[in-house]
Design a protein around this motif. Structure first.
Motif, PDB file in Angstrom:
ATOM      1  N   ASN A 221      -3.092   2.193  -5.998  1.00  0.00           N
ATOM      2  CA  ASN A 221      -2.140   2.642  -7.023  1.00  0.00           C
ATOM      3  C   ASN A 221      -1.829   1.551  -8.022  1.00  0.00           C
ATOM      4  OD1 ASN A 221      -1.239   5.459  -6.643  1.00  0.00           O
ATOM      5  ND2 ASN A 221      -0.773   4.739  -4.573  1.00  0.00           N
ATOM      6  N   LYS A 222      -1.694   0.330  -7.534  1.00  0.00           N
ATOM      7  CA  LYS A 222      -1.227  -0.761  -8.394  1.00  0.00           C
ATOM      8  C   LYS A 222      -2.352  -1.382  -9.221  1.00  0.00           C
ATOM      9  CE  LYS A 222       1.555  -4.959  -8.128  1.00  0.00           C
ATOM     10  NZ  LYS A 222       2.218  -5.909  -7.251  1.00  0.00           N
ATOM     11  N   TYR A 223      -3.581  -1.341  -8.700  1.00  0.00           N
ATOM     12  CA  TYR A 223      -4.680  -2.045  -9.373  1.00  0.00           C
ATOM     13  C   TYR A 223      -5.840  -1.116  -9.692  1.00  0.00           C
ATOM     14  CZ  TYR A 223      -2.073  -6.041  -7.612  1.00  0.00           C
ATOM     15  OH  TYR A 223      -1.076  -6.942  -7.331  1.00  0.00           O
ATOM     16  N   PRO A 224      -5.713  -0.296 -10.736  1.00  0.00           N
ATOM     17  CA  PRO A 224      -6.826   0.596 -11.074  1.00  0.00           C
ATOM     18  C   PRO A 224      -8.090  -0.184 -11.451  1.00  0.00           C
ATOM     19  CG  PRO A 224      -5.059   0.707 -12.725  1.00  0.00           C
ATOM     20  CD  PRO A 224      -4.543  -0.106 -11.601  1.00  0.00           C
ATOM     21  N   GLN A 225      -7.923  -1.459 -11.819  1.00  0.00           N
ATOM     22  CA  GLN A 225      -9.078  -2.276 -12.201  1.00  0.00           C
ATOM     23  C   GLN A 225      -9.852  -2.802 -10.988  1.00  0.00           C
ATOM     24  OE1 GLN A 225      -5.908  -3.135 -12.295  1.00  0.00           O
ATOM     25  NE2 GLN A 225      -5.525  -5.330 -12.393  1.00  0.00           N
ATOM     26  N   TYR A 226      -9.328  -2.608  -9.777  1.00  0.00           N
ATOM     27  CA  TYR A 226     -10.038  -3.052  -8.563  1.00  0.00           C
ATOM     28  C   TYR A 226     -10.744  -1.873  -7.912  1.00  0.00           C
ATOM     29  CZ  TYR A 226      -7.128  -7.341  -8.278  1.00  0.00           C
ATOM     30  OH  TYR A 226      -6.489  -8.526  -8.497  1.00  0.00           O
ATOM     31  N   ASN A 227     -11.891  -2.175  -7.296  1.00  0.00           N
ATOM     32  CA  ASN A 227     -12.471  -1.211  -6.363  1.00  0.00           C
ATOM     33  C   ASN A 227     -12.006  -1.616  -4.980  1.00  0.00           C
ATOM     34  OD1 ASN A 227     -14.106   0.263  -8.188  1.00  0.00           O
ATOM     35  ND2 ASN A 227     -15.456  -1.535  -8.286  1.00  0.00           N
ATOM     36  N   ILE A 228     -11.335  -0.725  -4.317  1.00  0.00           N
ATOM     37  CA  ILE A 228     -10.849  -1.019  -2.971  1.00  0.00           C
ATOM     38  C   ILE A 228     -11.804  -0.367  -1.978  1.00  0.00           C
ATOM     39  CG2 ILE A 228      -8.940  -0.721  -1.338  1.00  0.00           C
ATOM     40  CD1 ILE A 228      -8.253  -2.581  -3.743  1.00  0.00           C
ATOM     41  N   ILE A 229     -12.437  -1.204  -1.164  1.00  0.00           N
ATOM     42  CA  ILE A 229     -13.381  -0.689  -0.160  1.00  0.00           C
ATOM     43  C   ILE A 229     -12.729  -0.850   1.208  1.00  0.00           C
ATOM     44  CG2 ILE A 229     -15.674  -1.020   0.869  1.00  0.00           C
ATOM     45  CD1 ILE A 229     -15.608  -2.406  -2.403  1.00  0.00           C
ATOM     46  N   ASN A 230     -12.506   0.281   1.850  1.00  0.00           N
ATOM     47  CA  ASN A 230     -11.837   0.283   3.155  1.00  0.00           C
ATOM     48  C   ASN A 230     -12.887   0.383   4.249  1.00  0.00           C
ATOM     49  OD1 ASN A 230     -10.368   0.902   5.464  1.00  0.00           O
ATOM     50  ND2 ASN A 230      -9.651   2.905   4.714  1.00  0.00           N
ATOM     51  N   LEU A 231     -13.081  -0.724   4.984  1.00  0.00           N
ATOM     52  CA  LEU A 231     -14.044  -0.734   6.095  1.00  0.00           C
ATOM     53  C   LEU A 231     -13.284  -0.555   7.402  1.00  0.00           C
ATOM     54  CD1 LEU A 231     -16.718  -1.339   7.572  1.00  0.00           C
ATOM     55  CD2 LEU A 231     -16.215  -3.782   7.303  1.00  0.00           C
ATOM     56  N   ASP A 232     -13.618   0.514   8.107  1.00  0.00           N
ATOM     57  CA  ASP A 232     -12.891   0.798   9.349  1.00  0.00           C
ATOM     58  C   ASP A 232     -13.836   1.491  10.329  1.00  0.00           C
ATOM     59  OD1 ASP A 232      -9.512   1.163   9.912  1.00  0.00           O
ATOM     60  OD2 ASP A 232     -10.955   2.076  11.298  1.00  0.00           O
ATOM     61  N   LYS A 233     -13.707   1.110  11.597  1.00  0.00           N
ATOM     62  CA  LYS A 233     -14.559   1.711  12.637  1.00  0.00           C
ATOM     63  C   LYS A 233     -14.031   3.062  13.102  1.00  0.00           C
ATOM     64  CE  LYS A 233     -16.203   0.425  17.265  1.00  0.00           C
ATOM     65  NZ  LYS A 233     -16.042  -0.564  18.348  1.00  0.00           N
ATOM     66  N   LEU A 234     -12.796   3.358  12.715  1.00  0.00           N
ATOM     67  CA  LEU A 234     -12.106   4.562  13.217  1.00  0.00           C
ATOM     68  C   LEU A 234     -12.075   4.578  14.740  1.00  0.00           C
ATOM     69  CD1 LEU A 234     -13.270   7.385  10.748  1.00  0.00           C
ATOM     70  CD2 LEU A 234     -11.295   5.871  10.578  1.00  0.00           C
ATOM     71  N   THR A 235     -11.476   3.545  15.302  1.00  0.00           N
ATOM     72  CA  THR A 235     -11.173   3.576  16.733  1.00  0.00           C
ATOM     73  C   THR A 235     -10.048   4.593  16.909  1.00  0.00           C
ATOM     74  OG1 THR A 235      -9.391   1.945  16.605  1.00  0.00           O
ATOM     75  CG2 THR A 235     -11.644   1.083  16.855  1.00  0.00           C
ATOM     76  N   TYR A 236      -9.509   4.695  18.112  1.00  0.00           N
ATOM     77  CA  TYR A 236      -8.390   5.619  18.337  1.00  0.00           C
ATOM     78  C   TYR A 236      -7.244   5.347  17.343  1.00  0.00           C
ATOM     79  CZ  TYR A 236      -5.337   2.017  20.062  1.00  0.00           C
ATOM     80  OH  TYR A 236      -4.529   0.917  20.107  1.00  0.00           O
ATOM     81  N   ALA A 237      -7.133   4.080  16.872  1.00  0.00           N
ATOM     82  CA  ALA A 237      -5.995   3.707  16.001  1.00  0.00           C
ATOM     83  C   ALA A 237      -6.263   3.978  14.528  1.00  0.00           C
ATOM     84  CB  ALA A 237      -5.654   2.233  16.196  1.00  0.00           C
ATOM     85  N   GLY A 238      -7.492   4.314  14.191  1.00  0.00           N
ATOM     86  CA  GLY A 238      -7.841   4.565  12.793  1.00  0.00           C
ATOM     87  C   GLY A 238      -7.780   6.049  12.498  1.00  0.00           C
ATOM     88  N   ASN A 239      -7.099   6.402  11.436  1.00  0.00           N
ATOM     89  CA  ASN A 239      -6.891   7.825  11.145  1.00  0.00           C
ATOM     90  C   ASN A 239      -6.923   8.024   9.628  1.00  0.00           C
ATOM     91  OD1 ASN A 239      -6.023  10.434  10.888  1.00  0.00           O
ATOM     92  ND2 ASN A 239      -4.106  10.159  12.047  1.00  0.00           N
TER      93      ASN A 239
END
Ligand code: NAD
Ligand code: DAU
Length: 354
Positions: free
Chosen positions: A23-41
């Protein structure tokens, strides 16, 4: 900086940070790397999943080749590393997965950052940053004596979780000292707020009070934790990422200590009131159980450095934060039900099938 890798962005704190950054940085590409363990949703990020400056990548930080390819493919400029096994009770039952993810996973990310950014020599490190998100638990336990953890407090971890986080902090500093990798570390106190997995004290107890289930208080309930609203943690991370000094450590905390039993009574009162039950009637659910092995007595963070050097202070009073938090879980029963039933995992397993 343009392409920012956030690890563990589908978890509790990570999802708040991803939301803030896209939301704050439209000039950034935010890449979310996650394994989606039980805690990732990924349901934690539904509101921003279609943003053009946001991308989700499913993967394991422990897989060095995969991580290195991701750095190349996405031309990563900065890392904010949150992915971890985070629950102390799980670390007591299964320490290996904590050593694996928290220590070796961090090492794999450090090595990829060093190798990718260092391809053109130390010059390549210019303008790059590896930000490691850590915990106050690395400092060990305080007595009930009014003292605080400062950035100079000696490391003294007691649980397999805190030992693994301490080891990862040491690796991050070793990459700064040995290779000159630009790094910053923050050590934060207990977070609370929306989207927290209901195995941790606050969401577990809110859920149990709603469902008239016993509230398992470890020991005598006299342990003290220092609670910070999760959105204030995300704001602090953003600030440190942009303004923190290369190689430095910052403590993050709200000077907000609570004995577990007192906090539990506040939660009971709030849930009862919001559900229209006689206030405090759910206190009968309190059940004292065997203490957690190696249970740290007290955590208390001194965040003066962050306040003085970067101007950060928590924005929210605890009374308002806990009211908002309880209300969020009561208004988001569907989220809670999908997490406690495991439905959230089945949905995304299907979507990201290998
Ligand atoms: P969390 O357990 O809610 O989320 C962790 C995320 O990491 C999940 O999305 C999970 O899928 C992901 N993950 C786990 N192993 C992975 C792997 N091998 N590869 C890729 N992704 C993986 O954790 P949290 O409470 O949001 O904590 C985030 C970070 O902040 C952690 O590093 C934790 O040590 C630190 N921290 C947490 C608190 C707190 O109170 N929760 C306080 C201070 C610091
Ligand atoms: O201090 C920061 C840390 O805070 C983070 O690094 C960890 O990732 C995070 O899980 C948290 O650790 P704690 O062990 O302090 O949090 P937890 O919610 O598990 O427990 C908070 C306190 O409540 C602790 O004293 C243990 C107690 N407790 C917890 C649970 C789950 C109970 O009494 N009963 C419970 O069922």
């Amino acid at each position: 900086m343009k392409n920012i890798l956030i690890t563990g962005g589908a978890g509790f704190i990570g999802s708040h940070l991803v939301r803030l950054m896209v939301n704050k940085y439209p000039q950034y590409n935010i890449i979310n790397l996650d394994k989606l363990t039980y805690a990732g949703n990924l349901e934690n990020l539904k509101d921003i999943e279609s943003y053009t400056n946001y991308q989700f990548v499913k993967g394991d930080i422990c897989d060095y080749e995969f991580v290195m390819n991701l750095f190349r493919e996405k031309s990563i400029d900065g890392v904010i590393h949150l992915a971890a096994e985070s629950h102390v009770d799980r670390s007591i039952k299964d320490p290996f997965s904590f050593a694996n993810t928290n220590v070796l996973g961090t090492l794999s990310l450090l090595q990829a950052a060093k190798n990718y950014w260092g391809e053109s020599g130390r010059e390549g490190f210019k303008g790059k940053l590896f930000y490691h998100v850590s915990t106050d638990e690395v400092y060990g336990s305080l007595e009930q004596d009014g003292t605080f953890f400062t950035e100079d407090t000696k490391y003294d971890p007691h649980s397999p979780y805190s030992a693994s986080k301490a080891a990862s902090d040491h690796f991050v500093r070793a990459y700064f000292d040995t290779y000159g990798l630009p790094i910053v570390i923050s050590n934060c106190s207990n977070n609370y707020g929306s989207y927290q997995f209901p195995e941790k004290l606050i969401p577990l107890f809110i859920n149990n009070i709603c469902n008239n289930k016993p509230l398992p208080v470890y020991g005598k309930g006299e342990n003290v934790r220092d609670w910070l609203y999760v959105e204030d943690h995300a704001i602090a991370i953003d600030l440190i990422f942009h303004k923190g000094k290369n190689g430095d450590t910052y403590n993050i905390g709200g000077f907000n200590e609570w004995r577990n039993i007192d906090l539990i009574k506040v939660m009971i009162k709030t849930v009862d009131r919001l559900l229209g039950r006689p206030e405090g009637s759910s206190e009968t659910l309190i059940t004292y159980v065997t203490d957690r092995a190696g249970h740290d007595l007290r955590y208390a963070i001194d965040s003066t450095k962050l306040h003085k050097e970067l101007g950060w202070s928590p924005s929210l009073q605890f009374e308002e934060g806990i009211e908002r938090t309880v209300a969020w879980y009561l208004n988001n029963k569907e989220w809670l039900n999908r997490v406690t039933s495991g439905d959230y995992q089945r949905y995304y397993e299907e979507m990201y099938k290998e």
